[in-house]
Design a protein around this motif. Structure first.
Motif, PDB file in Angstrom:
ATOM      1  N   LEU A  60      38.720  46.664  36.499  1.00 24.23           N
ATOM      2  CA  LEU A  60      38.013  46.065  37.638  1.00 24.23           C
ATOM      3  C   LEU A  60      37.679  44.604  37.364  1.00 24.23           C
ATOM      4  O   LEU A  60      37.993  43.715  38.158  1.00 24.23           O
ATOM      5  CB  LEU A  60      36.732  46.845  37.937  1.00 24.23           C
ATOM      6  N   GLU A  61      37.036  44.362  36.246  1.00 28.38           N
ATOM      7  CA  GLU A  61      36.583  43.008  35.942  1.00 28.38           C
ATOM      8  C   GLU A  61      37.751  42.046  35.710  1.00 28.38           C
ATOM      9  O   GLU A  61      37.748  40.942  36.277  1.00 28.38           O
ATOM     10  CB  GLU A  61      35.632  43.034  34.745  1.00 28.38           C
ATOM     11  N   ALA A  64      39.097  41.209  39.125  1.00 31.18           N
ATOM     12  CA  ALA A  64      38.143  40.411  39.908  1.00 31.18           C
ATOM     13  C   ALA A  64      38.151  38.967  39.409  1.00 31.18           C
ATOM     14  O   ALA A  64      38.165  38.016  40.189  1.00 31.18           O
ATOM     15  CB  ALA A  64      36.749  41.017  39.814  1.00 31.18           C
ATOM     16  N   GLN A  65      38.179  38.794  38.084  1.00 30.01           N
ATOM     17  CA  GLN A  65      38.217  37.444  37.509  1.00 30.01           C
ATOM     18  C   GLN A  65      39.525  36.738  37.822  1.00 30.01           C
ATOM     19  O   GLN A  65      39.588  35.517  37.867  1.00 30.01           O
ATOM     20  CB  GLN A  65      38.007  37.508  35.991  1.00 30.01           C
ATOM     21  N   ARG A  87      30.142  49.414  41.159  1.00 26.78           N
ATOM     22  CA  ARG A  87      30.716  48.487  40.174  1.00 26.78           C
ATOM     23  C   ARG A  87      31.624  47.463  40.856  1.00 26.78           C
ATOM     24  O   ARG A  87      31.616  46.282  40.511  1.00 26.78           O
ATOM     25  CB  ARG A  87      31.531  49.263  39.129  1.00 26.78           C
ATOM     26  N   ILE A  88      32.417  47.925  41.817  1.00 25.12           N
ATOM     27  CA  ILE A  88      33.347  47.014  42.507  1.00 25.12           C
ATOM     28  C   ILE A  88      32.562  46.009  43.350  1.00 25.12           C
ATOM     29  O   ILE A  88      32.836  44.806  43.319  1.00 25.12           O
ATOM     30  CB  ILE A  88      34.358  47.817  43.355  1.00 25.12           C
ATOM     31  N   HIS A  89      31.559  46.478  44.064  1.00 23.74           N
ATOM     32  CA  HIS A  89      30.750  45.573  44.890  1.00 23.74           C
ATOM     33  C   HIS A  89      30.008  44.554  44.019  1.00 23.74           C
ATOM     34  O   HIS A  89      29.871  43.393  44.400  1.00 23.74           O
ATOM     35  CB  HIS A  89      29.764  46.365  45.743  1.00 23.74           C
ATOM     36  N   ALA A  90      29.548  44.987  42.841  1.00 25.33           N
ATOM     37  CA  ALA A  90      28.829  44.080  41.934  1.00 25.33           C
ATOM     38  C   ALA A  90      29.734  42.940  41.461  1.00 25.33           C
ATOM     39  O   ALA A  90      29.252  41.871  41.081  1.00 25.33           O
ATOM     40  CB  ALA A  90      28.288  44.852  40.739  1.00 25.33           C
ATOM     41  N   LEU A  91      31.047  43.162  41.490  1.00 26.11           N
ATOM     42  CA  LEU A  91      31.996  42.114  41.106  1.00 26.11           C
ATOM     43  C   LEU A  91      32.351  41.207  42.288  1.00 26.11           C
ATOM     44  O   LEU A  91      33.191  40.317  42.171  1.00 26.11           O
ATOM     45  CB  LEU A  91      33.272  42.755  40.539  1.00 26.11           C
ATOM     46  N   GLY A  92      31.744  41.469  43.445  1.00 25.64           N
ATOM     47  CA  GLY A  92      31.994  40.624  44.613  1.00 25.64           C
ATOM     48  C   GLY A  92      33.234  41.011  45.392  1.00 25.64           C
ATOM     49  O   GLY A  92      33.716  40.227  46.216  1.00 25.64           O
ATOM     50  N   CYS A  93      33.748  42.201  45.154  1.00 19.03           N
ATOM     51  CA  CYS A  93      34.956  42.661  45.859  1.00 19.03           C
ATOM     52  C   CYS A  93      34.612  43.798  46.813  1.00 19.03           C
ATOM     53  O   CYS A  93      33.602  44.484  46.625  1.00 19.03           O
ATOM     54  CB  CYS A  93      35.997  43.168  44.857  1.00 19.03           C
TER      55      CYS A  93
END
Ligand code: ZN
Length: 198
Positions: A60-61, A64-65, A87-93
Motif C-alpha cells: 500500500l505505502e 501510494a508514495q 489504512r488505504i484512506h490514511a495514505l490519501g488514496c
C-alpha cells in the motif's frame, strides 16, 4: 508514457495499473518504480492501482508514495476489510475491493460497504487479452441493486466494444480495457464504443 498519453488523449478517465506478484496470479508485472515513472511523466493522470498480490498490506505505502490515487485489494486475501480501508484512506488514496470470477458475490456484499469502489473480475486474473466471462454480470447486477445508484462498480477483463454493453447493462460504471484500447487503430472510437456513446 507515450502509450498512456495516447490513451488519455483518446478520452480515458484514468490509468488502471495491474500489479501481479507471480503468487496471487501466475504472472509478474510491474512494481512501484514503474508506477512512479508513469506518475512522473503524467502527474495529472489518475492512477488506479489494482493489487493482484497475496500480501497487499505490504504494497500500500510503496504504491501510494509512487503516486497511486486509488488502491484496490482482493477480497480473497484480505482478512480485515475495515482495517484495510482505514489504512488505504490514511495514505490519501481511495480504496477498492476486488473479487475473482470464482469468488461468490456475497463476500463483497458483506464487506463492500466501506470501500469506494467494487471491482468484479470478468476474466481469471493474470494475463491480458482473455475472453470475457459473461456469468459475472449476475454479480455486478446484484451489487448494483444492493449498493444503489451511486456505487462505483468496476469490471476488468475482456472488456471492449463488443462486451461493454453487457457490462453497462449489468450495472457497471467503471470499465477497464487494455487490448481493446492499446491495440486499437482508433482508440478514441474504441473508448466511445465502450462508453456506449458511439
Ligand atoms: Zn486490473
Amino acid at each position: 508514457a507515450s502509450d498512456a498519453q495516447r490513451a488519455l488523449d483518446a478520452g480515458a478517465d484514468l490509468l488502471h495499473v495491474d500489479i501481479m506478484d507471480g503468487h496471487f496470479v501466475p504472472n509478474l508485472s510491474m512494481g512501484p518504480a514503474v508506477c512512479g515513472a508513469v506518475h512522473h511523466h503524467l502527474p495529472e493522470a489518475v492512477l488506479d492501482v489494482h493489487l493482484m498480490v497475496s500480501d497487499p498490506a505490504a504494497y500500500l505505502e510503496p504504491f501510494a508514495q509512487a503516486g497511486a490515487n486509488h488502491l484496490t485489494v482482493h477480497a480473497e486475501v484480505v482478512d480485515d476489510p475495515a482495517a484495510m480501508v482505514s489504512r488505504i484512506h490514511a495514505l490519501g488514496c481511495t480504496a477498492g475491493l476486488a473479487i475473482n470470477p470464482d469468488t461468490p458475490v456475497d463476500v463483497m456484499i458483506d464487506a463492500g460497504e466501506a470501500f469506494d469502489l467494487l471491482l468484479v473480475m470478468s476474466v481469471h486474473p493474470g494475463f491480458s487479452g482473455q475472453r470475457f466471462i459473461e456469468s459475472v454480470c449476475e454479480k455486478t447486477q446484484a451489487l448494483r441493486s444492493h449498493f444503489g445508484p451511486q456505487a462505483w462498480i468496476q469490471m476488468d477483463g475482456g472488456v471492449g466494444p463488443a462486451t461493454a454493453a453487457q457490462a453497462r447493462a449489468a450495472g457497471c460504471n467503471v470499465l477497464v480495457s487494455a487490448s481493446a484500447i492499446y491495440g486499437a487503430d482508433a482508440p478514441q472510437a474504441a473508448i466511445s464504443q465502450i462508453r456506449g456513446i458511439a
